[in-house]
Design an enzyme around this catalytic site. Structure first.
Site, PDB file in Angstrom:
ATOM      1  N   HIS A 294     -45.611  -2.438  53.562  1.00  0.00           N
ATOM      2  CA  HIS A 294     -46.969  -1.956  53.851  1.00  0.00           C
ATOM      3  C   HIS A 294     -46.976  -1.033  55.071  1.00  0.00           C
ATOM      4  O   HIS A 294     -47.889  -1.106  55.910  1.00  0.00           O
ATOM      5  CB  HIS A 294     -47.921  -3.137  54.070  1.00  0.00           C
ATOM      6  CG  HIS A 294     -48.222  -3.918  52.827  1.00  0.00           C
ATOM      7  ND1 HIS A 294     -49.187  -3.540  51.917  1.00  0.00           N
ATOM      8  CD2 HIS A 294     -47.671  -5.057  52.329  1.00  0.00           C
ATOM      9  CE1 HIS A 294     -49.233  -4.408  50.928  1.00  0.00           C
ATOM     10  NE2 HIS A 294     -48.311  -5.339  51.149  1.00  0.00           N
ATOM     11  N   ASP A 357     -45.687  -9.744  53.863  1.00  0.00           N
ATOM     12  CA  ASP A 357     -45.890  -9.934  52.425  1.00  0.00           C
ATOM     13  C   ASP A 357     -45.443  -8.703  51.645  1.00  0.00           C
ATOM     14  O   ASP A 357     -45.359  -7.603  52.181  1.00  0.00           O
ATOM     15  CB  ASP A 357     -47.358 -10.223  52.134  1.00  0.00           C
ATOM     16  CG  ASP A 357     -48.262  -9.058  52.503  1.00  0.00           C
ATOM     17  OD1 ASP A 357     -48.003  -8.427  53.548  1.00  0.00           O
ATOM     18  OD2 ASP A 357     -49.220  -8.772  51.759  1.00  0.00           O
ATOM     19  N   GLU A 358     -45.177  -8.895  50.369  1.00  0.00           N
ATOM     20  CA  GLU A 358     -44.920  -7.814  49.407  1.00  0.00           C
ATOM     21  C   GLU A 358     -43.906  -6.793  49.923  1.00  0.00           C
ATOM     22  O   GLU A 358     -44.054  -5.589  49.697  1.00  0.00           O
ATOM     23  CB  GLU A 358     -46.239  -7.133  49.018  1.00  0.00           C
ATOM     24  CG  GLU A 358     -47.180  -8.092  48.305  1.00  0.00           C
ATOM     25  CD  GLU A 358     -48.543  -7.505  47.992  1.00  0.00           C
ATOM     26  OE1 GLU A 358     -49.080  -7.802  46.920  1.00  0.00           O
ATOM     27  OE2 GLU A 358     -49.074  -6.749  48.836  1.00  0.00           O
ATOM     28  N   ALA A 359     -42.875  -7.289  50.597  1.00  0.00           N
ATOM     29  CA  ALA A 359     -41.811  -6.400  51.092  1.00  0.00           C
ATOM     30  C   ALA A 359     -40.771  -6.195  49.990  1.00  0.00           C
ATOM     31  O   ALA A 359     -39.577  -6.474  50.177  1.00  0.00           O
ATOM     32  CB  ALA A 359     -41.182  -6.990  52.354  1.00  0.00           C
ATOM     33  N   HIS A 360     -41.233  -5.698  48.854  1.00  0.00           N
ATOM     34  CA  HIS A 360     -40.371  -5.594  47.678  1.00  0.00           C
ATOM     35  C   HIS A 360     -39.259  -4.570  47.849  1.00  0.00           C
ATOM     36  O   HIS A 360     -38.238  -4.635  47.143  1.00  0.00           O
ATOM     37  CB  HIS A 360     -41.208  -5.235  46.443  1.00  0.00           C
ATOM     38  CG  HIS A 360     -42.348  -6.172  46.190  1.00  0.00           C
ATOM     39  ND1 HIS A 360     -42.250  -7.533  46.357  1.00  0.00           N
ATOM     40  CD2 HIS A 360     -43.629  -5.932  45.775  1.00  0.00           C
ATOM     41  CE1 HIS A 360     -43.405  -8.102  46.052  1.00  0.00           C
ATOM     42  NE2 HIS A 360     -44.261  -7.153  45.706  1.00  0.00           N
TER      43      HIS A 360
END
Length: 547
Positions: A294, A357-360
């Site tokens: 993000h 979060d969401e550190a893909h």
């Protein structure tokens, strides 16, 4: 901070007089007082005042209520008494008295002087109450002679003031003179919060909201005894706080938002103003800088933060998981150190949220390395870390808090971390995410976590939610996040937040024995006219029999 004065909550005129019709009728409908006599303040010409709101009609539901006795009527002769003395606690208590007067004066038209010598409405500090209701709890007693709010600390007095507001007719919230009488039911309320952390999050990164818009939301949340405002300051679409050591973050990274609008950012003085304003409502600001994912706004602002040394373009879409700080580069940690240092200097509260979060796009090994170093930096500047629950897949430091945003409370990593001592803040997306659509036809919001109607949002127990034997003692509190991919105005914030923010507040405050959909639904009905008087365009759920 200590000298920041409470100001009257800003009022927005209702959208039409017709929408206030029910609220006005409530204050002039026929009714009788105790013993069958006409209620105090009954209007002439055959009109009688409605019975005052029952002490157990409040949201969040108080811990203990003992109704009884005659009501007290606020009149032109009423004064507000506050503690004398020069201590910080006495000054803060006086601020609570001025705040109460500021709420009541526009609608009642009364002077309501605030002083320390006498007054029928009294705010009293009492150290002995700390053992029974803690520092946020209070006792409220009301009878013919007046109203007494007692607490061990100013926060408790302020929360007691919010209860008093709800015991008065809804039109007391209006910004223009209204017809009385202004009755407070007789009885006694003893109240304290179940959980220490009761938070609402506002995403100012996807769409930017001005200082005045955030203040308006703070005032609305204060009515329901929230004590924390989580500001999501950075994301792919925008960086919203000036950082002196990296000025392009705000000046360039904050120059747009979802859909390509102008964006914006807070100067350091504006951020301080928000922190102080929240503190005046006994709310602590928890700032979030989301990392290592993000981060497109930061990556676009400084090429050296990218592994390939090439800055990507600014981003105005709504996808997630595509950006990552360059974990192997040492400059990344210079950046994190500078940002955390400057943010910590501006933020007096205990917590600093580092996202996670969401550190893909960050390989797991690098994610663990990054979170280890980010936590160390936050600790270096005296802050306790909060991270989204993916932090439990790294190495949470002692005291670090994991914020749960899953759907069922069954993730084993989170369960294991909680049982090992990592406190949890619960914000299950299919319960407390205020940006989820109410139903398929809701014009705003998202639906990836399902549709979240008013009952779905309220009808669960934070103390028993997590699986795997996680005890209630592991739950620090509850948060209601509002992500802003589809939200860009105060009206839209309010439509998505209310009624659901009131329910989340009750889950965080009220004892488990007081929770229950039917009782909450009935109490929620009375909030409708109050929100109308406050100019809040709330969602009129078909699950609630609004007046």
């Amino acid at each position: 901070m200590r000298g920041h004065r409470l100001r009257t909550p800003p009022h927005r005129p209702p959208r039409s007089l017709a929408r206030l019709g029910v609220a006005l009728l409530l204050t002039v409908a026929a009714g009788v007082g105790a013993g069958g006599a006409a209620a105090p303040g009954a209007a002439d010409g055959g009109r009688r005042a409605a019975a005052p709101a029952a002490p157990d009609s409040v949201i969040p539901a108080p811990a203990a209520v003992a109704p009884g006795g005659s009501p007290y009527e606020i009149t032109a002769d009423t004064a507000i008494r506050v503690p004398a003395g020069s201590s910080a606690a006495a000054a803060s208590a006086r601020d609570a008295g001025e705040y109460l007067a500021g709420v009541l004066r526009p609608s009642t038209g009364f002077e309501l002087p605030v002083g320390s010598k006498s007054g029928e409405v009294e705010l009293r500090l009492s150290d002995t109450l700390k053992k029974t209701v803690g520092t946020e709890g209070y006792e409220l007693t009301s009878g013919t002679d007046g109203v007494l709010i007692s607490a061990a600390a100013p926060a408790g007095l302020f929360h007691g003031v919010q209860t008093l507001r709800q015991l008065l007719p809804p039109t007391v919230e209006a910004g223009t003179p209204q017809d009385g009488p202004w009755l407070v039911a007789g009885g006694r309320i003893t109240d304290e919060p179940r959980f220490a952390y009761r938070s609402a999050m506002l995403d100012v990164a996807r769409h930017f909201f001005t200082v005045e818009q955030v203040k308006r939301y703070i005032d609305q949340l204060a009515l329901y005894k929230y004590n924390t405002l989580h500001l999501h300051l950075t994301d792919d679409q925008g960086w919203r706080l000036a950082i002196d050591s990296w000025p392009n973050l705000a000046e360039y990274g904050g120059s747009t938002q979802v859909g390509g609008g102008p964006g914006g950012y807070y100067t350091k003085d504006q951020y301080r103003e928000l922190v102080a304003y929240a503190a005046s409502r006994h709310m602590t600001v928890v700032p979030e800088v989301d990392m290592p994912g993000h981060t497109n706004a930061a990556l676009a602002s400084y090429a050296e933060l990218n592994c390939d040394g090439v800055a990507p373009p600014l981003y105005t879409g709504t996808s997630v998981g595509f950006s990552s700080l360059c974990v192997p580069k040492e400059v990344t940690y210079d950046f994190v150190d500078d940002v955390v240092r400057e943010l910590a200097e501006l933020t007096p509260g205990t917590y600093l949220h580092i996202g996670g979060d969401e550190a893909h796009s960050t390989p797991h090994e690098q994610y663990v390395t990054f979170m280890d170093r980010a936590q160390e930096i936050a600790g270096k500047y005296g802050k306790t870390v909060i991270g989204w629950h993916q932090i439990t897949g790294a190495n949470p430091v002692d005291g670090a808090v994991a914020q749960y945003w899953g759907l069922n409370g069954q993730e084993q990593e989170v369960i294991d971390a909680a049982k090992a001592g990592t406190p949890l803040v619960l914000s299950p997306a299919n319960r407390t995410y205020l940006d989820m659509k109410y139903h398929a036809q809701t014009p705003l919001g998202l639906s990836w976590a399902g549709y979240v109607e008013v009952r779905q949002s309220y009808d669960w127990d934070p103390g028993t939610y997590m699986g795997g034997g996680v005890p209630e003692s592991a739950i620090l509190g509850v948060e209601a996040p509002l992500w802003s991919e589809t939200i860009s105005t105060s009206d839209q914030i309010e439509f998505m937040a209310f009624p659901r923010a009131a329910g989340a507040a009750e889950l965080g405050w009220s004892p488990a024995a007081k929770l229950g959909w039917e009782g909450y639904r009935d109490r929620l009905v009375a909030q409708g006219p109050r929100w109308e008087a406050m100019g809040i365009d709330f969602y009129r759920s078909a699950q609630v029999p609004w007046e």
